[in-house]
Design a protein around this motif. Structure first.
Motif, short mmCIF file in Angstrom:
data_model
loop_
_atom_site.label_atom_id
_atom_site.label_comp_id
_atom_site.label_asym_id
_atom_site.label_seq_id
_atom_site.Cartn_x
_atom_site.Cartn_y
_atom_site.Cartn_z
N ALA A 14 0.81 -1.22 0.00
CA ALA A 14 0.00 0.00 0.00
C ALA A 14 0.84 1.28 0.00
O ALA A 14 0.40 2.31 -0.51
N GLU A 19 1.03 8.04 -1.95
CA GLU A 19 1.15 9.40 -2.49
C GLU A 19 0.23 9.63 -3.70
O GLU A 19 0.14 10.75 -4.20
N GLN A 92 0.60 -6.58 -3.61
CA GLN A 92 -0.49 -6.89 -2.68
C GLN A 92 -1.63 -5.90 -2.88
O GLN A 92 -2.68 -6.03 -2.26
N SER A 178 4.39 -3.12 5.05
CA SER A 178 4.79 -3.18 6.46
C SER A 178 5.35 -4.53 6.86
O SER A 178 5.85 -4.70 7.97
N GLY A 179 5.25 -5.53 5.98
CA GLY A 179 5.82 -6.84 6.28
C GLY A 179 5.09 -7.56 7.39
O GLY A 179 5.65 -8.37 8.11
N GLU A 204 9.59 3.69 6.53
CA GLU A 204 10.24 3.38 7.81
C GLU A 204 10.62 1.90 7.76
O GLU A 204 10.11 1.17 6.92
N1 APR Z 1 6.33 5.73 0.66
C1 APR Z 1 6.82 4.54 1.06
N2 APR Z 1 6.28 3.80 2.03
C2 APR Z 1 5.18 4.28 2.63
C3 APR Z 1 4.59 5.51 2.27
C4 APR Z 1 5.22 6.26 1.24
N3 APR Z 1 4.76 7.44 0.83
N4 APR Z 1 3.51 5.72 3.06
C5 APR Z 1 3.42 4.67 3.88
N5 APR Z 1 4.43 3.79 3.63
C6 APR Z 1 4.70 2.50 4.26
C7 APR Z 1 4.31 2.43 5.72
O1 APR Z 1 5.38 2.89 6.53
C8 APR Z 1 4.05 0.95 5.91
O2 APR Z 1 5.23 0.25 6.30
O3 APR Z 1 3.92 1.53 3.61
C9 APR Z 1 3.63 0.48 4.52
C10 APR Z 1 2.15 0.13 4.39
O4 APR Z 1 1.85 -0.96 5.21
P1 APR Z 1 0.38 -1.56 5.33
O5 APR Z 1 -0.59 -0.46 5.55
O6 APR Z 1 0.42 -2.65 6.34
O7 APR Z 1 0.09 -2.13 3.85
P2 APR Z 1 0.56 -3.52 3.21
O8 APR Z 1 1.89 -3.93 3.75
O9 APR Z 1 0.42 -3.37 1.75
O10 APR Z 1 -0.54 -4.50 3.75
C11 APR Z 1 -0.50 -5.85 3.34
O11 APR Z 1 -2.55 -6.29 4.43
O12 APR Z 1 -4.71 -5.81 5.07
C12 APR Z 1 -3.94 -6.45 4.16
O13 APR Z 1 -4.65 -7.21 2.10
C13 APR Z 1 -4.17 -6.05 2.72
O14 APR Z 1 -2.61 -6.14 0.89
C14 APR Z 1 -2.80 -5.69 2.23
C15 APR Z 1 -1.89 -6.41 3.20
#
Ligand code: APR
Length: 235
Positions: A14, A19, A92, A178-179, A204
């Motif tokens: 995500a 952005e 994802q 976020s792993g 982060e």
């Molecule tokens: N640039 C880079 N990284 C960013 C930015 C940015 N502008 N904004 C946020 N992040 C980072 C955050 O720091 C966080 O580590 O993106 C990560 C988003 O993490 P999540 O919200 O947990 O999203 P994601 O890892 O894709 O979630 C995995 O969880 O709920 C399920 O199915 C859903 O596919 C999703 C899966």
């Protein structure tokens, strides 16, 4: 192996679409702060209240339709076109911003907002802008239409192909995730076992940050074009 033949495997989450105005899940004001996962992202939640689940995804589909790819998406599209070896993009994300940014053959392991799926017969078709529980499957005519999204407790798509790609990776990059969600969170270990150089690009350090050989922290729209530029300079 020649450098130019190196295979690059990229996992996105995500954060790469943040952005572009699409909310992430686990950041402070993320989607999971406003909605309960068990209500809107599980088969049980859908069985309990399909109207609520459709409303959730209809809203996300509308938001996604208004969004444009950012510099990170277009940089990955450019990398795919310009790199002499294979560049595989696994996401994802359920938005279509990679494709709009010029990427091809993106593996949407958690499904896509563009798809409708019949829970009765597994038929798939393009999702209308607004889905509803009364919509009938065009193949079996049952009112069991759901978004073609992989929910918690369900098996992500393309797993066999993804593990094959990871086993052949020379470079593995994880961008904007976020792993915290498996199996994607363990792809870095698979790639590492295959001997790949592993790099994390995120705002982060993620939950699995210590598993990566290299870390680049910052906003995706800045650090991803930088990284792809460095890679292409070696081609
Ligand atoms: N640039 C880079 N990284 C960013 C930015 C940015 N502008 N904004 C946020 N992040 C980072 C955050 O720091 C966080 O580590 O993106 C990560 C988003 O993490 P999540 O919200 O947990 O999203 P994601 O890892 O894709 O979630 C995995 O969880 O709920 C399920 O199915 C859903 O596919 C999703 C899966």
């Amino acid at each position: 192996m020649e450098k130019s033949a190196e295979k690059i495997v990229i996992l996105t989450g995500a954060g790469i679409s943040a952005e572009s105005g699409l909310g992430t899940f686990r950041d402070e004001d993320g989607l999971w702060a406003k909605h309960r996962i068990e209500d809107v992202a599980t088969p049980e939640g859908f069985a309990r209240d399909p109207d609520l689940v459709h409303a959730f995804y209809n809203a996300r589909r509308a938001q996604s339709a208004d969004a444009s790819p950012n510099a990170a998406h277009t940089a990955l599209g450019e990398l795919q076109r310009s790199w002499p070896g294979e560049v595989v993009i696994i996401t994802q994300n359920v938005d279509g911003l990679h494709e709009q940014g010029g990427a091809e053959a993106v593996l949407h392991m958690h499904g896509t907002l563009d798809g409708a799926l019949c829970a009765a017969c597994d038929h798939r078709w393009p999702a209308p802008a607004s889905m509803s529980p009364t919509e009938l499957c065009p193949a079996c005519a049952q009112p069991r239409t759901r978004p073609d999204i992989v929910w918690f407790g369900e098996m992500p798509y393309f797993m066999e192909a993804i593990y094959d790609h990871l086993a052949e990776a020379d470079i593995f990059a994880s961008i904007g995730t976020s792993g915290q969600v498996y199996p994607a969170a363990a792809f870095v270990q698979e790639a590492q076992m295959a001997g790949a150089h592993t790099v994390e690009l995120n705002l982060e350090p993620s939950a699995g940050a210590s598993s990566f050989a290299e870390s680049r922290l910052g906003r995706a729209s800045e650090i991803v074009p930088h990284w792809t530029g460095d890679i292409l300079a070696r081609a």
